[in-house]
Design an enzyme around this catalytic site. Structure first.
Site, mmCIF file in Angstrom:
data_model
loop_
_atom_site.group_PDB
_atom_site.id
_atom_site.type_symbol
_atom_site.label_atom_id
_atom_site.label_comp_id
_atom_site.label_asym_id
_atom_site.label_seq_id
_atom_site.Cartn_x
_atom_site.Cartn_y
_atom_site.Cartn_z
ATOM 1 N N LYS A 1 -7.322 -3.955 -11.526
ATOM 2 C CA LYS A 1 -6.220 -2.404 -10.891
ATOM 3 C C LYS A 1 -5.186 -2.877 -12.026
ATOM 4 C CE LYS A 1 -6.088 -0.149 -7.639
ATOM 5 N NZ LYS A 1 -7.575 0.838 -7.134
ATOM 6 N N ASP B 1 -4.957 6.371 -8.619
ATOM 7 C CA ASP B 1 -5.392 6.687 -7.734
ATOM 8 C C ASP B 1 -4.479 6.926 -6.888
ATOM 9 O OD1 ASP B 1 -5.821 4.041 -5.734
ATOM 10 O OD2 ASP B 1 -4.082 3.811 -5.855
HETATM 11 P P1 NDP Z 1 -2.535 9.880 -3.429
HETATM 12 O O1 NDP Z 1 -1.682 10.091 -4.836
HETATM 13 O O2 NDP Z 1 -3.354 11.235 -3.814
HETATM 14 O O3 NDP Z 1 -1.936 10.535 -2.546
HETATM 15 C C1 NDP Z 1 -1.794 9.382 -1.344
HETATM 16 C C2 NDP Z 1 -1.569 10.071 0.155
HETATM 17 O O4 NDP Z 1 -0.929 8.954 0.832
HETATM 18 C C3 NDP Z 1 -0.082 11.598 -0.041
HETATM 19 O O5 NDP Z 1 -0.426 12.382 1.510
HETATM 20 C C4 NDP Z 1 1.191 10.339 0.012
HETATM 21 O O6 NDP Z 1 2.240 10.703 0.447
HETATM 22 C C5 NDP Z 1 0.574 9.109 1.131
HETATM 23 N N1 NDP Z 1 1.203 7.537 0.729
HETATM 24 C C6 NDP Z 1 0.579 7.133 -0.375
HETATM 25 N N2 NDP Z 1 2.041 6.295 -0.621
HETATM 26 C C7 NDP Z 1 2.752 6.430 1.058
HETATM 27 C C8 NDP Z 1 3.250 5.035 1.911
HETATM 28 N N3 NDP Z 1 4.298 4.200 1.710
HETATM 29 N N4 NDP Z 1 3.556 5.950 2.738
HETATM 30 C C9 NDP Z 1 2.963 6.600 3.475
HETATM 31 N N5 NDP Z 1 2.281 7.852 2.843
HETATM 32 C C10 NDP Z 1 1.606 7.355 1.698
HETATM 33 O O7 NDP Z 1 -3.349 8.538 -3.858
HETATM 34 P P2 NDP Z 1 -5.139 8.637 -3.184
HETATM 35 O O8 NDP Z 1 -5.774 9.779 -2.166
HETATM 36 O O9 NDP Z 1 -6.120 8.958 -4.361
HETATM 37 O O10 NDP Z 1 -5.486 7.596 -2.688
HETATM 38 C C11 NDP Z 1 -5.224 6.728 -1.264
HETATM 39 C C12 NDP Z 1 -5.840 5.607 -1.312
HETATM 40 O O11 NDP Z 1 -6.742 5.897 -0.785
HETATM 41 C C13 NDP Z 1 -5.116 4.330 -1.658
HETATM 42 O O12 NDP Z 1 -5.122 3.384 -0.399
HETATM 43 C C14 NDP Z 1 -6.442 4.667 -2.622
HETATM 44 O O13 NDP Z 1 -5.782 3.138 -3.171
HETATM 45 C C15 NDP Z 1 -7.604 4.994 -1.738
HETATM 46 N N6 NDP Z 1 -8.362 5.014 -2.423
HETATM 47 C C16 NDP Z 1 -8.469 6.206 -3.866
HETATM 48 C C17 NDP Z 1 -9.692 6.620 -4.399
HETATM 49 C C18 NDP Z 1 -9.368 7.456 -5.429
HETATM 50 O O14 NDP Z 1 -10.430 7.274 -5.784
HETATM 51 N N7 NDP Z 1 -8.715 8.255 -5.517
HETATM 52 C C19 NDP Z 1 -10.967 5.536 -5.136
HETATM 53 C C20 NDP Z 1 -10.573 4.314 -3.432
HETATM 54 C C21 NDP Z 1 -9.537 4.111 -3.067
HETATM 55 P P3 NDP Z 1 3.046 11.677 -0.523
HETATM 56 O O15 NDP Z 1 2.790 12.520 -0.453
HETATM 57 O O16 NDP Z 1 4.572 12.022 0.536
HETATM 58 O O17 NDP Z 1 3.259 10.734 -1.702
#
Ligand code: NDP
Length: 452
Positions: free
Chosen positions: A131, A171
């Site tokens: 990562k 991510d």
């Molecule tokens: P994105 O950046 O596309 O979306 C993240 C979302 O989570 C946004 O809505 C963001 O809000 C919100 N968010 C981020 N940080 C915080 C926080 N500290 N508190 C509250 N809300 C938060 O990321 P992904 O959708 O790719 O990732 C989401 C989760 O899925 C993570 O845990 C990631 O590790 C996991 N994941 C992702 C994969 C992938 O293929 N993308 C694969 C496996 C797991 P805002 O827009 O306001 O920042």
């Protein structure tokens, strides 16, 4: 008695981990959750214990940390820290995303890298775990600033990665735009067009279904869990958190399979839409988050029957199924209790470690269908693995082909969890199942290599 003996062993093990990695609470949390499953398993599998394989697995192969300097639109130099944690390559090259978020520390990336080792093993594909990322915040930056940051970041990162060494992906904060800039810079410096990143655009080596894979996979996993109770998603109210990549495609697949998503969130708060998010409403959320890049409070101006709750998470809204898809530790013990009291039957974690250790205990004690992220969100990295295969073969599979493979992989992951997690009373402990199944493959490979 047995319970106390195991608890003492876990505490001793964790004391050692904490001493070696001070100030990394998320990493300790991730290791502890796995240790609680693996330490009892080692009792009956002494060959792993004698070789101290699990102890070795808690220390990354290497950590790379570097300065990233880039110029903002005013010509002022800005400084960030870049990282890559190459955790374990026993069963394949390092694989795992980059996270760009101001909260990123070495401890965050070590927790994510450690989880990734088990997750990648569960996919049944030959992928090691890693990562990386930076404390850079893409929010509020112009496209040009994001480009200059990505180019500066990749100028150092490119020395440490490669199609047979380490293949990063996206991510939090790293989507299609960032992957484009990162891949462009890698290609420019190396003078090679290779599949060194996944999540690429379709016109330059990406795979169909990769953007959808994590969210779709999490819902496919929920479908498998419900099938064990002769149930399905039809008519179920679903609580989703997040509104990024994973949340968007989770909502889409819930709608496809007949469920009703009624919440979503971002870092500012959550939206409750009791009428359900439709495909048209979802398109609006995608536009808000990926084109306009604004917060979700704007949704209620368009859809006034919905309500916006600033600074809150959606877990107090009654719902049948929960899909946490935002970030780590977004479900506390209290949230978990509230979900259970409100009749929630299933939790499928699209995010990594969204539930605190105490919250996990609440779900397991209530014996609901609870899938940890390393199983439920493994669809993303699995399709990244298939993107690597297609790049190596220089061909592209169709959408239906990749979707069928994703469904098959999620079924296989589910089956492994049942095989290793089913208890005498028929309850499947998916946490235990995922941890043990993920561990065995990596541990056997490490044993084969001898002491290193
Ligand atoms: P994105 O950046 O596309 O979306 C993240 C979302 O989570 C946004 O809505 C963001 O809000 C919100 N968010 C981020 N940080 C915080 C926080 N500290 N508190 C509250 N809300 C938060 O990321 P992904 O959708 O790719 O990732 C989401 C989760 O899925 C993570 O845990 C990631 O590790 C996991 N994941 C992702 C994969 C992938 O293929 N993308 C694969 C496996 C797991 P805002 O827009 O306001 O920042």
């Amino acid at each position: 008695m047995q319970h106390e003996r195991i608890a003492t062993k876990v505490n001793t093990f964790m004391a050692d981990v904490i001493q070696r990695s001070p100030g990394e609470p998320e990493f300790h949390q991730a290791v502890q959750e796995v240790a609680e499953s693996i330490i009892p398993f080692l009792d009956t599998h002494p060959r792993y214990q004698a070789a101290k394989v699990f102890e070795r697995m808690t220390v990354p192969d290497r950590v790379i940390m570097f300065r990233v300097v880039w110029e903002d639109d005013n010509g002022t130099p800005q400084i960030n820290v870049g990282y890559r944690v190459q955790f374990n390559n026993a069963i394949g090259p390092y694989k795992g995303g980059f996270r760009f978020h101001p909260s990123v520390t070495l401890g965050t990336l070590k927790f994510l890298g450690f989880e990734q080792v088990f997750k990648n093993s569960l996919t049944t594909l030959p992928l090691g775990g890693g990562k990386g990322g930076s404390d850079f915040d893409p929010k509020g930056k112009s496209d040009r600033e994001v480009m200059r940051f990505c180019q500066a970041f990749m100028t150092e990162m490119q020395r440490h990665i490669g199609q047979n060494t380490d293949i990063p992906a996206g991510d939090i904060g790293v989507g299609a735009r960032e992957i484009g800039y990162l891949f462009g810079q890698y290609k420019r410096i190396s003078n090679e067009f290779t599949g060194v990143l996944t999540g690429k655009g379709l016109h330059y080596g990406g795979s169909l279904i990769r953007p959808e894979a994590t969210g779709y996979g999490s819902v496919y996993f929920a479908k498998e869990m419900l099938a064990t109770k002769n149930d399905n998603l039809v008519g179920k109210t679903c609580l989703v958190s997040g509104s990024g990549n994973v949340a968007q495609y989770t909502i889409e697949k819930i709608i496809d399979l007949g469920g009703k998503p009624i919440t979503f969130s971002d870092s500012t708060g959550f939206v409750h839409d009791p009428e359900g998010v439709t495909r048209e409403k979802l398109a609006y959320i995608v536009d808000l988050k990926t084109v306009q890049r604004v917060d979700i409070s704007h949704y209620i101006q368009h859809y006034p029957n919905a309500t916006y709750h600033p600074g809150e998470r959606p877990w107090a809204i009654p719902g049948d199924l929960a899909f946490p898809s935002a970030t780590q530790n977004e479900i506390s013990e209290t949230d978990a209790k509230t979900l259970i009291q409100n009749g929630c039957k299933l939790v499928s974690e699209g995010a990594n470690m969204p539930t605190s250790l105490e919250g996990v205990e609440v779900f397991r004690n209530a014996k609901i269908l609870y899938a940890p992220g390393k199983a439920a969100n493994a669809g993303g990295v699995a399709i990244s693995g298939l993107e690597m295969s297609q790049n190596s073969m220089r061909l592209s599979w169709t959408r239906d082909e990749v979707d069928a493979k994703l469904q098959e992989i999620m079924k296989r992951i589910h089956q492994q969890c049942v095989t290793h997690g089913q208890e005498a009373d028929g309850y499947t402990d998916y946490v235990k199942g995922a941890n043990i199944a993920g561990f065995i493959k990596v541990a056997d490979a490490m044993l084969a290599y001898g002491v290193m």
